[in-house]
Design an enzyme around this catalytic site. Structure first.
Site, PDB file in Angstrom:
ATOM      1  N   ARG A  53      69.229  19.110  77.784  1.00  0.00           N
ATOM      2  CA  ARG A  53      69.188  18.457  76.479  1.00  0.00           C
ATOM      3  C   ARG A  53      70.563  17.854  76.206  1.00  0.00           C
ATOM      4  O   ARG A  53      71.523  18.123  76.920  1.00  0.00           O
ATOM      5  CB  ARG A  53      68.756  19.440  75.402  1.00  0.00           C
ATOM      6  CG  ARG A  53      69.405  20.825  75.569  1.00  0.00           C
ATOM      7  CD  ARG A  53      69.670  21.493  74.301  1.00  0.00           C
ATOM      8  NE  ARG A  53      70.562  20.711  73.469  1.00  0.00           N
ATOM      9  CZ  ARG A  53      71.876  20.667  73.605  1.00  0.00           C
ATOM     10  NH1 ARG A  53      72.500  21.328  74.565  1.00  0.00           N
ATOM     11  NH2 ARG A  53      72.624  19.949  72.796  1.00  0.00           N
ATOM     12  N   GLY A  54      70.612  17.062  75.120  1.00  0.00           N
ATOM     13  CA  GLY A  54      71.858  16.342  74.850  1.00  0.00           C
ATOM     14  C   GLY A  54      71.739  14.971  75.499  1.00  0.00           C
ATOM     15  O   GLY A  54      71.311  14.862  76.671  1.00  0.00           O
ATOM     16  N   ASP A 243      73.159  10.814  69.454  1.00  0.00           N
ATOM     17  CA  ASP A 243      72.110  10.509  70.428  1.00  0.00           C
ATOM     18  C   ASP A 243      71.858   9.015  70.544  1.00  0.00           C
ATOM     19  O   ASP A 243      71.257   8.549  71.517  1.00  0.00           O
ATOM     20  CB  ASP A 243      70.809  11.220  70.036  1.00  0.00           C
ATOM     21  CG  ASP A 243      71.010  12.718  70.112  1.00  0.00           C
ATOM     22  OD1 ASP A 243      71.526  13.294  69.141  1.00  0.00           O
ATOM     23  OD2 ASP A 243      70.710  13.297  71.167  1.00  0.00           O
TER      24      ASP A 243
HETATM   25  O1  MRU Z   1      67.810  17.757  70.699  1.00  0.00           O
HETATM   26  P1  MRU Z   1      69.096  17.842  71.503  1.00  0.00           P
HETATM   27  O2  MRU Z   1      69.615  19.217  71.647  1.00  0.00           O
HETATM   28  O3  MRU Z   1      68.962  17.102  72.803  1.00  0.00           O
HETATM   29  O4  MRU Z   1      70.105  17.039  70.601  1.00  0.00           O
HETATM   30  C1  MRU Z   1      71.458  16.976  70.970  1.00  0.00           C
HETATM   31  C2  MRU Z   1      72.312  16.414  69.913  1.00  0.00           C
HETATM   32  O5  MRU Z   1      71.865  16.023  68.861  1.00  0.00           O
HETATM   33  C3  MRU Z   1      73.730  16.259  70.249  1.00  0.00           C
HETATM   34  O6  MRU Z   1      74.539  16.468  69.154  1.00  0.00           O
HETATM   35  C4  MRU Z   1      73.879  14.822  70.771  1.00  0.00           C
HETATM   36  O7  MRU Z   1      72.953  14.604  71.807  1.00  0.00           O
HETATM   37  C5  MRU Z   1      75.144  14.527  71.329  1.00  0.00           C
HETATM   38  S1  MRU Z   1      75.224  15.219  72.923  1.00  0.00           S
HETATM   39  C6  MRU Z   1      76.726  14.854  73.575  1.00  0.00           C
END
Ligand code: MRU
Length: 367
Positions: A53-54, A243
């Site tokens: 994720r991220g 994102d």
């Molecule tokens: O739903 P996720 O855990 O994939 O969301 C991640 C985030 O919102 C992070 O803050 C974002 O992706 C930045 S990652 C460097």
């Protein structure tokens, strides 16, 4: 970054197995589990279920997914099918489309017989680039932390609030929002990080786990505490990840980020967003109107995961049985609430001119 003293990236290619290894983040911070991805479906499921994720990590995983698909069938038809299949896994993080587009564009110019090797090389390049980009973000963000530290009495920590996990787990290494923190800590600047738990999936626990492993003092707080801490002068700056950031600097990030930005604005606390350039969507202007927000399974809000006294990881229901849950996973912070964008090329205003000034080549390419 290190896990119990051993350096890790959040994904890596195992030459012996000829397969990608990931850290299955569903079990962190309670258990450190590694998974090998052996089918294209494994890649899709890993993204959908947030084993990876991220935004940047999703992009890098997708690039390896394309490489896997090319090793099975390097035809144009399979390239398009793989693009579609991986693209529909998660709608908000733009790095996914960025990586898929980059791979498909390049592979179309390569003879089929050479595509598998080329695609794997490209996935390695995307992963390595991510590491270097995040290192540069760290250096640029460090400069801001240095300036804040210089205004404080000697030895007093710079107090940073962060939301979600924009750490090394969300990228290939270093993280985006956390990279300036790691750089500052390594330079000897005292820090204290307020870590939002970030319901519903508690990615703040991942951030705490990371910061703890690196020896950075931090406190895990409920999502609603940030405004109170800012009112009482206990936060010097906010740094979050993103994102998807629009060309005018609206920032889409984990649900709840917008409320932190409002509180920061009301209290005169600088609100910075750390982002690699692949997170900029040059085709989008108004983030609130134009960015698709992922609606995830309501189970994530009605239930919560934790570890019991018996050491077993379990989900428990926190709402009355049968209560309908709603689960928008992201929100958009308008650019007017953002103090600055920390990128690999420097720090800029969250404006069209600010971003275009740092990335004129990308603006031109998008036109
Ligand atoms: O739903 P996720 O855990 O994939 O969301 C991640 C985030 O919102 C992070 O803050 C974002 O992706 C930045 S990652 C460097």
């Amino acid at each position: 970054m290190k896990v119990n003293g051993t350096p890790y990236r959040s994904l890596w290619w195992d030459e012996t197995a000829g397969a990608l290894q990931i850290i299955d983040q569903r079990w962190l911070p309670h258990d450190f589990r590694i998974q090998q991805l052996d089918t294209l479906e494994d890649y899709a499921v890993a993204i959908v279920e947030m084993r990876v994720r991220g935004a940047p990590l999703i992009g890098a995983t997708a690039a390896y997914g394309v490489a896997f698909a090319m090793s099975e069938d390097a035809s144009d038809a399979n390239l398009d099918k793989t693009w579609d299949h991986l693209h529909e896994t998660r709608p908000t993080a733009i790095n996914l489309r960025w990586a898929l587009d980059r791979c498909r564009r390049a592979l179309r110019a390569v003879p089929e017989a050479e595509r598998a090797a080329f695609a794997l090389q490209m996935a390695h390049e995307i992963a390595d680039e991510d590491v270097e980009i995040n290192r540069a973000i760290g250096r640029n963000g460090l400069e801001i932390i240095r300036q804040i530290a210089a205004k404080k009495p000697a030895g007093e920590p710079v107090r940073i609030l962060t939301h979600c996990n924009a750490g090394w787990l969300a990228t290939v290494d270093f993280g985006t929002a956390t990279s300036p923190m790691y750089h500052a800590h390594d330079e000897g600047i005292p820090l204290h990080v307020w870590v939002d738990e970030t319901r519903p999936r508690n990615q703040g626990a991942l951030t705490s786990w990371e910061l703890g492993s690196h020896g950075i003092p931090h406190t895990y707080i409920v999502d609603n505490a940030g405004g109170h801490l800012m009112q009482h002068g206990l936060v010097d700056m906010v740094i979050v990840g993103t994102d998807r950031t629009t060309r005018r600097g609206d920032v889409c990030n984990k649900i709840g980020t917008y409320l932190k930005a409002l509180a920061a604005h009301d209290n005169g606390v600088p609100f910075y967003v750390a982002l690699p350039s692949p997170t900029i969507d040059w085709t989008v202007d108004d983030g609130v109107a134009e960015i698709p927000i992922e609606e995830r399974n309501a189970f994530e809000t009605t239930h919560i995961q934790g570890v019991g006294d018996d050491g077993e990881i379990a989900w428990v229901r926190v709402s009355p049985e049968g209560t309908p849950g709603g689960n928008p996973a992201f929100d958009v912070t308008p650019n007017r609430l953002v103090t600055g964008l920390i990128t690999e090329r420097g720090v800029c205003a969250a404006t069209p001119e600010g971003l275009a000034g740092l990335f004129p080549d990308m603006v031109q390419a998008a036109e």
